[in-house]
Motif scaffolding. Structure first.
Motif, PDB file in Angstrom:
ATOM      1  N   PHE A   1       1.068  -1.152  -0.435  1.00  0.00           N
ATOM      2  CA  PHE A   1       0.498  -0.020   0.039  1.00  0.00           C
ATOM      3  C   PHE A   1       0.819   1.269   0.049  1.00  0.00           C
ATOM      4  CE2 PHE A   1      -2.344  -3.387   1.990  1.00  0.00           C
ATOM      5  CZ  PHE A   1      -4.378  -2.855   1.474  1.00  0.00           C
ATOM      6  N   THR A   2       0.655   2.060  -0.426  1.00  0.00           N
ATOM      7  CA  THR A   2       1.294   3.523  -1.045  1.00  0.00           C
ATOM      8  C   THR A   2       0.724   4.895  -0.349  1.00  0.00           C
ATOM      9  OG1 THR A   2       0.542   4.090  -2.774  1.00  0.00           O
ATOM     10  CG2 THR A   2       2.835   2.703  -2.128  1.00  0.00           C
ATOM     11  N   VAL A   3       0.809   5.247   0.423  1.00  0.00           N
ATOM     12  CA  VAL A   3      -0.088   6.377   0.734  1.00  0.00           C
ATOM     13  C   VAL A   3       0.701   8.389   0.913  1.00  0.00           C
ATOM     14  CG1 VAL A   3      -0.605   8.413   2.895  1.00  0.00           C
ATOM     15  CG2 VAL A   3      -1.047   5.581   2.906  1.00  0.00           C
ATOM     16  N   ALA A   4       0.447   9.241   0.354  1.00  0.00           N
ATOM     17  CA  ALA A   4       0.725  10.935  -0.097  1.00  0.00           C
ATOM     18  C   ALA A   4       0.389  11.487  -0.274  1.00  0.00           C
ATOM     19  CB  ALA A   4       1.301  10.434  -1.513  1.00  0.00           C
ATOM     20  N   LYS A   5       0.630  12.670   0.504  1.00  0.00           N
ATOM     21  CA  LYS A   5      -0.075  14.053   1.167  1.00  0.00           C
ATOM     22  C   LYS A   5      -0.249  14.251  -0.700  1.00  0.00           C
ATOM     23  CE  LYS A   5      -1.759  15.173   3.798  1.00  0.00           C
ATOM     24  NZ  LYS A   5      -3.447  14.929   4.206  1.00  0.00           N
TER      25      LYS A   5
ATOM     26  N   LYS B   1       4.847   8.141   2.503  1.00  0.00           N
ATOM     27  CA  LYS B   1       6.090   9.140   1.192  1.00  0.00           C
ATOM     28  C   LYS B   1       6.057  10.398   2.499  1.00  0.00           C
ATOM     29  CE  LYS B   1       6.569  11.691  -3.015  1.00  0.00           C
ATOM     30  NZ  LYS B   1       5.341  11.362  -4.611  1.00  0.00           N
ATOM     31  N   ASN B   2       7.248  10.740   2.346  1.00  0.00           N
ATOM     32  CA  ASN B   2       7.533  12.275   2.783  1.00  0.00           C
ATOM     33  C   ASN B   2       5.346  13.570   3.221  1.00  0.00           C
ATOM     34  OD1 ASN B   2      10.068  12.039   3.535  1.00  0.00           O
ATOM     35  ND2 ASN B   2      10.538  13.361   1.951  1.00  0.00           N
ATOM     36  N   GLY B   3       5.549  13.854   4.375  1.00  0.00           N
ATOM     37  CA  GLY B   3       4.414  14.835   4.256  1.00  0.00           C
ATOM     38  C   GLY B   3       4.318  14.669   5.847  1.00  0.00           C
ATOM     39  N   VAL B   4       3.822  15.877   6.093  1.00  0.00           N
ATOM     40  CA  VAL B   4       3.090  15.747   7.422  1.00  0.00           C
ATOM     41  C   VAL B   4       1.561  15.327   6.897  1.00  0.00           C
ATOM     42  CG1 VAL B   4       2.412  17.404   9.143  1.00  0.00           C
ATOM     43  CG2 VAL B   4       4.355  17.897   7.948  1.00  0.00           C
TER      44      VAL B   4
ATOM     45  N   PHE C   1       5.142  -0.352   8.244  1.00  0.00           N
ATOM     46  CA  PHE C   1       5.257   1.499   7.975  1.00  0.00           C
ATOM     47  C   PHE C   1       6.116   0.853   7.650  1.00  0.00           C
ATOM     48  CE2 PHE C   1       1.283   3.151  10.276  1.00  0.00           C
ATOM     49  CZ  PHE C   1       0.332   2.107  10.082  1.00  0.00           C
ATOM     50  N   ILE C   2       6.482   2.244   6.185  1.00  0.00           N
ATOM     51  CA  ILE C   2       7.824   2.462   5.962  1.00  0.00           C
ATOM     52  C   ILE C   2       7.972   4.219   5.200  1.00  0.00           C
ATOM     53  CG2 ILE C   2       9.638   1.962   3.949  1.00  0.00           C
ATOM     54  CD1 ILE C   2       8.796  -0.288   6.477  1.00  0.00           C
ATOM     55  N   GLY C   3       8.894   4.964   6.177  1.00  0.00           N
ATOM     56  CA  GLY C   3       8.526   6.529   5.598  1.00  0.00           C
ATOM     57  C   GLY C   3       9.314   6.582   4.605  1.00  0.00           C
TER      58      GLY C   3
ATOM     59  N   LEU D   1      17.083  -3.951   8.039  1.00  0.00           N
ATOM     60  CA  LEU D   1      15.651  -2.820   7.180  1.00  0.00           C
ATOM     61  C   LEU D   1      15.068  -3.611   5.940  1.00  0.00           C
ATOM     62  CD1 LEU D   1      17.788  -0.316   6.545  1.00  0.00           C
ATOM     63  CD2 LEU D   1      16.044   0.029   8.546  1.00  0.00           C
ATOM     64  N   ILE D   2      13.931  -3.653   6.077  1.00  0.00           N
ATOM     65  CA  ILE D   2      13.083  -4.078   5.283  1.00  0.00           C
ATOM     66  C   ILE D   2      13.691  -4.102   3.759  1.00  0.00           C
ATOM     67  CG2 ILE D   2      11.234  -4.556   3.902  1.00  0.00           C
ATOM     68  CD1 ILE D   2       9.038  -4.076   7.035  1.00  0.00           C
ATOM     69  N   LYS D   3      13.436  -2.803   3.630  1.00  0.00           N
ATOM     70  CA  LYS D   3      14.589  -2.422   1.848  1.00  0.00           C
ATOM     71  C   LYS D   3      14.272  -1.312   2.544  1.00  0.00           C
ATOM     72  CE  LYS D   3      10.812  -4.729  -0.198  1.00  0.00           C
ATOM     73  NZ  LYS D   3      10.711  -5.670  -2.005  1.00  0.00           N
ATOM     74  N   SER D   4      14.723  -0.652   1.723  1.00  0.00           N
ATOM     75  CA  SER D   4      14.716   1.561   0.958  1.00  0.00           C
ATOM     76  C   SER D   4      13.347   1.623   0.526  1.00  0.00           C
ATOM     77  CB  SER D   4      15.917   1.593  -0.062  1.00  0.00           C
ATOM     78  OG  SER D   4      17.168   1.013  -0.137  1.00  0.00           O
ATOM     79  N   PHE D   5      13.249   2.630   0.649  1.00  0.00           N
ATOM     80  CA  PHE D   5      11.604   3.483   0.411  1.00  0.00           C
ATOM     81  C   PHE D   5      11.589   3.001  -1.326  1.00  0.00           C
ATOM     82  CE2 PHE D   5       9.264   6.655  -0.880  1.00  0.00           C
ATOM     83  CZ  PHE D   5       8.038   6.701  -0.244  1.00  0.00           C
TER      84      PHE D   5
END
Length: 622
Positions: free
Chosen positions: A32-36, A65-68, A84-86, A330-334
């Motif tokens: 899954f992916t989340v991004a503002k 993804k980067n974001g608030v 959760f991987i930021g 680490l699971i893997k790079s973002f």
């Protein structure tokens, strides 16, 4: 005979169903992916969590993804094996501002994030509670077992991390944690390894509540304790419950650590039941000469019992790569390739030329100041479409405010649309024309023409956009509220005389937030009135655009919000419109706040009451 056959058939189907549940893991979604910015599957973390399969057949990974992410999230106990991987720890931020005493909230419901699904893992994420120094305000509540936080930050004041779960084991690896009082507390067995821990006031780092019979509570390995410059006395811990266990091993302690190191929480009886110990700490605060007599110093044989396999009572159970839950790398790079440009779609409001236009050259411009994008000189109107992950058929056309001179396009437009998407509502932000004689033949009609065209466009494309053609609302802030209320009261008026489209332009609902309603000189917002109809408008024009005078029994149901101390648009605007609705038997709901001024957007900071929650409840009654 038939009965026996039926029983066999049911057993067969049951078996097939179970087999399907366990034998085909590939049919379920695990990434899954989340991004503002709209490039992910979801705009909000909680929406992604809600879409995850419970008790998955393989680990689920959510890339953030980067974001608030200004939201309160909860991963329930049946959402196990989630990662959760930021993108980066300093820029992937989950933050909220609840605190104990805010309404009915307590310490244990004040969290920003609550993690209950076992075998959870988070990397490169900041968890923050920005309520401020208001008492207990939890950033992370974790009661999951075998939970790992690696390279994460936890920001707060009192009670930053609640390490809960009497039988839970947790690991915080290479994390940064800050707070004021008891900012690491709870009953879990939690190891803090290679962490930086910052005390912000003269107080206590830990408040363990270790359960009776447990061998380990909080264990700090190779950590560094730092403080704000104003701190002069910081304790390693005090017992929240009588059997608290906390140990600091090979940690660097600053000079401001209290000489006695530990506190009994004003109860000498606790000294007989707690287990507080240290081993070979360094730094000016590690001097043990004046340590509390009831605290312990470990010897070499004792410290050998403080390694991860022993602390976690490790029984060999490794993953496919041979790692235990607490020592996986680490699971893997973002993975940036998972994010694609799914930005909201901006379309022209008119296909065959803009009506009521002089044809003057476009001079539209935008500025960004005080976190608000202001668009001026709009002569080419557009509609920006925000589609939710799970549309519920409802639609809202949003008209940003700005006194008919600019549009506060994000504060009162796109950000509101994102919130509507979270509710399942398809949102449309209208960039309507701003009245200008150089652009418009009749500047007073341009905004209404655009509002009617927006309703017409959404209704005629309802099926394509997943919208119920009978559940289309128009929403407006300030002068955008005038646009919206004009559309809600003038739908029988053909603003564009040359438009032969017979699609209804009546909105099904109206949402009016600190709206300009009236052009009555005693209560109007003069800037909005003058920009739309000029300083020498006739009585007929003034009355035409005084929308409280245009309410009829056919006016759509309306929802209004305003503050009593609004110094720009007097509250009488909302009051008169509401009274007109009641007089004409139009369903209306109004929320008035004593304070808040004008232009508070989605958040009136003067009250704990959330008008958006009120609106959501109202919308759900459609």
């Amino acid at each position: 005979m038939k009965r026996n056959f039926l029983l066999v058939a049911l057993l067969f189907l049951s078996h097939v169903n179970i087999f399907a549940q366990t034998a085909n893991p590939q049919q379920y979604k695990y990434i899954f992916t989340v991004a503002k910015d709209g490039t992910g599957d979801y705009l909000f973390i909680q929406d992604a969590i809600d879409a995850m399969r419970v008790y998955p057949l393989a680990p689920i990974t959510l890339y953030i993804k980067n974001g608030v992410y200004n939201e309160k999230i909860e991963l329930p106990a049946n959402n196990t094996d989630v990662n959760f991987i930021g993108e980066s720890v300093d820029s992937t931020i989950i933050v909220f501002n609840d605190y104990s005493g805010k309404g009915k909230l307590t310490t244990f419901t004040s969290y920003t994030a609550k993690i209950s699904g076992n075998r959870f893992r988070a990397e490169n994420i900041t968890f923050a509670n920005n309520a401020g120094a208001v008492g207990q305000a939890v950033a992370l509540y974790v009661d999951a077992d075998k939970a790992v936080f690696k390279n994460c930050k936890f920001l707060g004041n009192q009670d930053t991390i609640f390490a809960s779960g009497e039988k839970s084991n947790q690991l915080f690896d290479s994390c940064y944690i800050e707070g004021t009082t008891d900012f690491i507390f709870g009953p879990a067995t939690a190891v803090f390894k290679n962490c930086t821990i910052k005390g912000k006031t003269n107080s206590f780092i830990t408040a363990a509540s270790t359960s009776v019979g447990k061998s380990y509570g909080f264990v700090f390995l190779d950590c560094k304790i730092i403080t704000d410059s104003a701190v002069t006395k910081l304790y390693l811990g005090r017992p929240w419950r009588t059997n608290a266990k906390t140990v600091f091993i090979n940690c660097n302690l600053p000079k401001v650590i209290a000489p006695e190191g530990w506190d009994n929480w004003n109860n000498p009886a606790n000294e007989k039941t707690v287990y507080y110990a240290e081993y070979k700490n360094t730094g000016d605060g590690a001097v043990i000469t004046n340590r509390a007599k009831w605290a312990k110093q470990l010897n070499k044989s004792q410290v050998n019992l403080y390694n991860l396999p022993v602390i976690y009572n490790y029984v060999k159970a490794v993953d496919s790569n041979g790692y235990a839950w607490f020592n996986r790398p680490l699971i893997k790079s973002f993975d940036k390739t998972l994010f694609v440009n799914k930005a909201a779609l901006e379309i022209p409001l008119y296909k065959n030329g803009v009506p009521n236009s002089t044809g003057a050259a476009d001079r539209e411009n935008a500025t960004f100041k005080d976190n608000v994008t202001r668009i001026a000189k709009v002569s080419t109107p557009t509609l920006t479409i925000f589609k939710p992950a799970k549309p519920n058929g409802k639609a809202v056309i949003i008209c940003p405010g700005g006194g008919y001179s600019i549009l506060a396009f994000d504060k009162e437009g796109t950000k509101v649309a994102e919130e509507m998407n979270r509710w399942g509502i398809t949102a449309f932000v209208l960039k309507y024309r701003l009245p200008d004689d150089s652009f418009n033949i009749d500047k007073s009609l341009a905004p209404l023409q655009d509002a009617q065209q927006a309703i017409r466009l959404v209704r005629s494309n309802a099926k394509e956009w997943g919208v119920n053609s009978k559940q289309i609302a128009i929403m407006g802030f300030s002068a955008g509220g005038h646009v919206a209320s004009t559309a809600a009261t003038h739908f029988n008026f053909k603003a564009d005389a040359n438009n032969n489209d017979t699609t209804s332009v009546r909105p099904d609902f109206a949402i009016l937030i600190y709206p300009v309603i009236s052009f009555d000189s005693t209560i109007t917002h003069k800037g909005s009135r003058n920009n739309l109809i000029g300083t020498k408008a006739t009585t007929e024009q003034t009355n035409f655009f005084s929308n409280e005078l245009q309410v009829t029994k056919n006016t759509p149901p309306s929802f209004l919000v305003q503050a009593g101390d609004d110094g720009a648009v007097p509250v009488q605007n909302s009051l008169r419109y509401y009274e007109a609705c009641i007089k004409n038997n139009v369903p209306a709901e109004m929320h008035l706040y004593p304070k808040g001024g004008h232009g508070f957007g989605m958040n009136n900071k003067t009250t704990d009451d959330n008008w958006l929650e009120r609106l959501r409840n109202w919308i759900n009654r459609w």
